[in-house]
Design a protein around this motif. Structure first.
Motif, PDB file in Angstrom:
ATOM      1  N   UNK A  65      -2.492 -22.050  -8.769  1.00  0.00           N
ATOM      2  CA  UNK A  65      -1.346 -22.884  -9.477  1.00  0.00           C
ATOM      3  C   UNK A  65      -1.940 -23.437 -10.656  1.00  0.00           C
ATOM      4  N   UNK A  66      -3.083 -23.183 -10.675  1.00  0.00           N
ATOM      5  CA  UNK A  66      -3.787 -23.919 -12.040  1.00  0.00           C
ATOM      6  C   UNK A  66      -5.203 -23.465 -12.274  1.00  0.00           C
ATOM      7  N   UNK A  67      -5.701 -23.530 -13.410  1.00  0.00           N
ATOM      8  CA  UNK A  67      -7.119 -23.085 -13.559  1.00  0.00           C
ATOM      9  C   UNK A  67      -7.123 -21.637 -14.057  1.00  0.00           C
ATOM     10  N   UNK A  68      -8.377 -21.215 -14.148  1.00  0.00           N
ATOM     11  CA  UNK A  68      -8.530 -20.070 -14.785  1.00  0.00           C
ATOM     12  C   UNK A  68      -9.705 -19.136 -14.038  1.00  0.00           C
ATOM     13  N   UNK A  69      -9.326 -17.849 -13.818  1.00  0.00           N
ATOM     14  CA  UNK A  69     -10.342 -17.240 -12.825  1.00  0.00           C
ATOM     15  C   UNK A  69     -10.617 -15.890 -13.856  1.00  0.00           C
ATOM     16  N   UNK A  70     -11.868 -15.591 -14.226  1.00  0.00           N
ATOM     17  CA  UNK A  70     -12.511 -14.855 -15.178  1.00  0.00           C
ATOM     18  C   UNK A  70     -13.320 -14.009 -14.497  1.00  0.00           C
ATOM     19  N   UNK A  71     -13.126 -12.570 -14.637  1.00  0.00           N
ATOM     20  CA  UNK A  71     -13.975 -11.629 -13.959  1.00  0.00           C
ATOM     21  C   UNK A  71     -14.711 -10.780 -15.186  1.00  0.00           C
ATOM     22  N   UNK A  72     -15.889 -10.592 -15.208  1.00  0.00           N
ATOM     23  CA  UNK A  72     -16.692 -10.115 -16.197  1.00  0.00           C
ATOM     24  C   UNK A  72     -16.401 -10.528 -17.598  1.00  0.00           C
TER      25      UNK A  72
END
Ligand code: ADP
Length: 230
Positions: A65-72
């Motif tokens: 619902x907020x923030x960031x998920x960064x994959x590689x």
């Protein structure tokens, strides 16, 4: 930051809340966590703290619902569902407490199938599956069906399947939680050697403090945030 030092997984300010009655239950309240290639991190927290929720968000199975998920190095908040699905299939492997192998297929075929879905030839997929299963100590079990394997062997096949497509990140939710202590310790040792050999990054939720002690770092969830343990 150079390509080589990019975290395999980065969570920045990740928030996840569930509707509860008229209000919301905020499970993740700004989780910050980075895992580098080749690093194994234990996620240790009491039941209900949000471990599965964190793994689902990190694995792009749920949107935060907020923030960031960064994959590689690839930020995912702005991606559409098809692109998230593609990233998940190509970059992330999952292992659960129960193996979820296809019962009518052999150990080998269970590891071949995801690779063929990905587009490899049957021959390439079989070669890689046999290599992976042999690495995990299952060379003599390739043609066995799940019901003909012990619990520890089933779980090792599930690990081979999870990494069949050479993901960047392995997410595991109590991967040995259903095994007796000795088998659990053995399966875990093979998981560690696989991570070490492949340069994979792994985030492993476990209640087992002895297993957690064998990983590189230990992280807990406190009031919805990730906190490093000594
Ligand atoms: P853990 O894996 O640490 O046991 P979970 O991530 O499964 O914790 O759950 C954390 C909290 O979020 C629990 O209180 C659970 O009831 C709640 N929860 C998890 N999923 C949902 C959902 N889909 N809807 C509502 N509440 C949920």
């Amino acid at each position: 930051m150079g390509e080589g030092t990019e975290p395999a997984l980065r969570l920045s300010g990740v928030v996840r809340r569930y509707r509860e009655g008229d209000g919301h239950l905020e499970i993740l309240r700004g989780v910050d966590l980075a895992i580098r290639p080749g690093e194994m991190v234990a996620l240790v927290a009491p039941s209900g703290a949000g471990k599965s929720t964190l793994l689902h968000v990190a694995g792009l199975l749920e949107r935060p619902d907020g923030g960031e998920v960064t994959i590689g190095g690839r930020a995912t908040a702005g991606l559409g569902d098809p692109e998230r699905t593609r990233l998940r299939r190509e970059e992330i492997g999952f292992v659960y407490q129960f193996h979820y192998l296809l019962p009518e297929f052999s150990a080998l075929e269970n590891v071949v199938i995801p690779q063929m879905i990905r587009g490899l030839s049957r021959r390439q997929a079989r070669d890689r599956a046999a290599e992976l299963l042999s690495f995990l100590g299952l060379k003599e079990r390739l043609v066995h069906r799940p019901a003909e394997l012990s619990g520890g062997e089933q779980q090792r096949v599930a690990i081979a399947r999870a990494v069949a497509n050479a993901p960047r990140l392995l997410l595991a939710d109590e991967p040995t939680g259903n095994l007796d202590p000795q088998t659990s310790s053995h399966v875990f040792a093979t998981l560690i050697s696989l991570v070490r050999a492949s340069g994979l990054a792994a985030l492993v939720a476990t209640h087992n403090l002895e297993l957690a002690g064998r990983m590189d770092r230990r992280v807990t969830l406190q009031d919805g945030r990730a906190v490093e343990l000594a």
